[in-house]
Design a protein around this motif. Structure first.
Motif, short mmCIF file in Angstrom:
data_model
loop_
_atom_site.label_atom_id
_atom_site.label_comp_id
_atom_site.label_asym_id
_atom_site.label_seq_id
_atom_site.Cartn_x
_atom_site.Cartn_y
_atom_site.Cartn_z
N GLU A 7 0.83 -1.21 0.00
CA GLU A 7 0.00 0.00 0.00
C GLU A 7 0.86 1.26 0.00
OE1 GLU A 7 -4.10 -1.44 2.19
OE2 GLU A 7 -2.39 -0.90 3.46
N VAL A 8 1.96 1.24 0.72
CA VAL A 8 2.88 2.39 0.73
C VAL A 8 3.51 2.57 -0.64
CG1 VAL A 8 5.04 3.27 1.71
CG2 VAL A 8 3.29 2.31 3.22
N ILE A 9 3.91 1.48 -1.27
CA ILE A 9 4.47 1.54 -2.64
C ILE A 9 3.42 2.13 -3.59
CG2 ILE A 9 5.19 0.14 -4.62
CD1 ILE A 9 6.56 -1.73 -2.51
N PHE A 10 2.18 1.65 -3.48
CA PHE A 10 1.10 2.16 -4.34
C PHE A 10 0.86 3.64 -4.07
CE2 PHE A 10 -0.75 -2.40 -4.21
CZ PHE A 10 0.15 -2.82 -5.17
N PHE A 11 0.90 4.05 -2.80
CA PHE A 11 0.73 5.46 -2.47
C PHE A 11 1.79 6.31 -3.17
CE2 PHE A 11 2.55 8.88 0.12
CZ PHE A 11 1.54 9.82 -0.03
N PHE A 12 3.06 5.93 -3.03
CA PHE A 12 4.13 6.71 -3.66
C PHE A 12 4.03 6.68 -5.19
CE2 PHE A 12 6.34 6.38 0.48
CZ PHE A 12 6.57 7.73 0.68
N TYR A 13 3.63 5.57 -5.73
CA TYR A 13 3.44 5.46 -7.18
C TYR A 13 2.39 6.48 -7.65
CZ TYR A 13 1.71 3.49 -11.59
OH TYR A 13 1.29 3.32 -12.90
N ASN A 88 -6.24 -0.17 3.65
CA ASN A 88 -7.41 -1.00 3.93
C ASN A 88 -8.72 -0.38 3.44
OD1 ASN A 88 -8.55 -3.37 4.84
ND2 ASN A 88 -8.82 -2.62 6.94
N CYS A 89 -8.67 0.38 2.36
CA CYS A 89 -9.88 0.99 1.78
C CYS A 89 -10.43 0.03 0.72
CB CYS A 89 -9.57 2.35 1.16
SG CYS A 89 -9.10 3.59 2.36
#
Length: 177
Positions: A7-13, A88-89
């Motif tokens: 999720e953190v990787i996806f956020f930064f992406y 977790n959305c």
């Protein structure tokens, strides 16, 4: 823990994709006078350094992908960045599947073009050697790899895939009977 790392990787992406789209990618579509010289210089530097003539003299098919990026993807980026920052959305699952399939599908012809097209030497030289081609592929590859990782996460993570949660609940209720 592993899911939170994804999720953190996806956020930064998604968060990093907003300025890249606005300040770099959209130069393909918008009139040149819209961008200040430093942004134009970055694009020219990138095209020269990575031998990517598609961003300076884009084929019509490439422009259509950038148009989709502007119209469909750009509005999604802040929404997805928020969802993955929060974590977790479950509501992001369907839009993330649509996004990831769309982007992965668009990247296949781009990568094929980079690897197989016989780029002219002038006026804007494209990659000529295998090393230059693979270097350019490595620039575009994260925009295939991360969406595929996103797709797999949305399809197979028990957190995001309610079907797998429902199957577990259903099998537990059968065992209780």
């Amino acid at each position: 823990m592993f899911l939170r790392t994804l999720e953190v990787i996806f956020f930064f992406y998604f968060a990093s994709h907003i300025p890249i789209t606005l300040f770099i990618d959209l130069q393909v579509l918008l009139p040149e006078h819209v961008y200040p010289q430093p942004f134009k210089d970055v694009l020219r530097w990138y095209a020269s350094e990575f031998r990517d003539p598609m961003v300076l003299d884009p084929p019509v098919w490439f422009k259509s992908f950038i148009f989709c990026e502007a119209l469909v993807q750009l509005p999604f980026f802040p929404i997805a960045a928020y969802a993955f920052f929060k974590g977790n959305c479950k509501w992001i699952r369907t839009p993330a599947i649509i996004y990831s399939v769309h982007v992965a599908t668009a990247l296949i012809p781009i990568l094929g073009h980079i690897l197989l097209y016989n780029f002219p030497l002038a006026p804007l030289p494209g990659p000529q050697t295998s090393k230059e081609r693979w270097t350019l592929v490595s620039v575009y590859a994260p925009y295939l790899i991360i969406p595929l990782l996103l797709l797999l996460t949305m399809l197979f993570s028990s957190t995001y895939n309610s079907a797998s949660t429902n199957l577990k609940a259903s099998s537990k209720s059968k065992k209780l009977r």
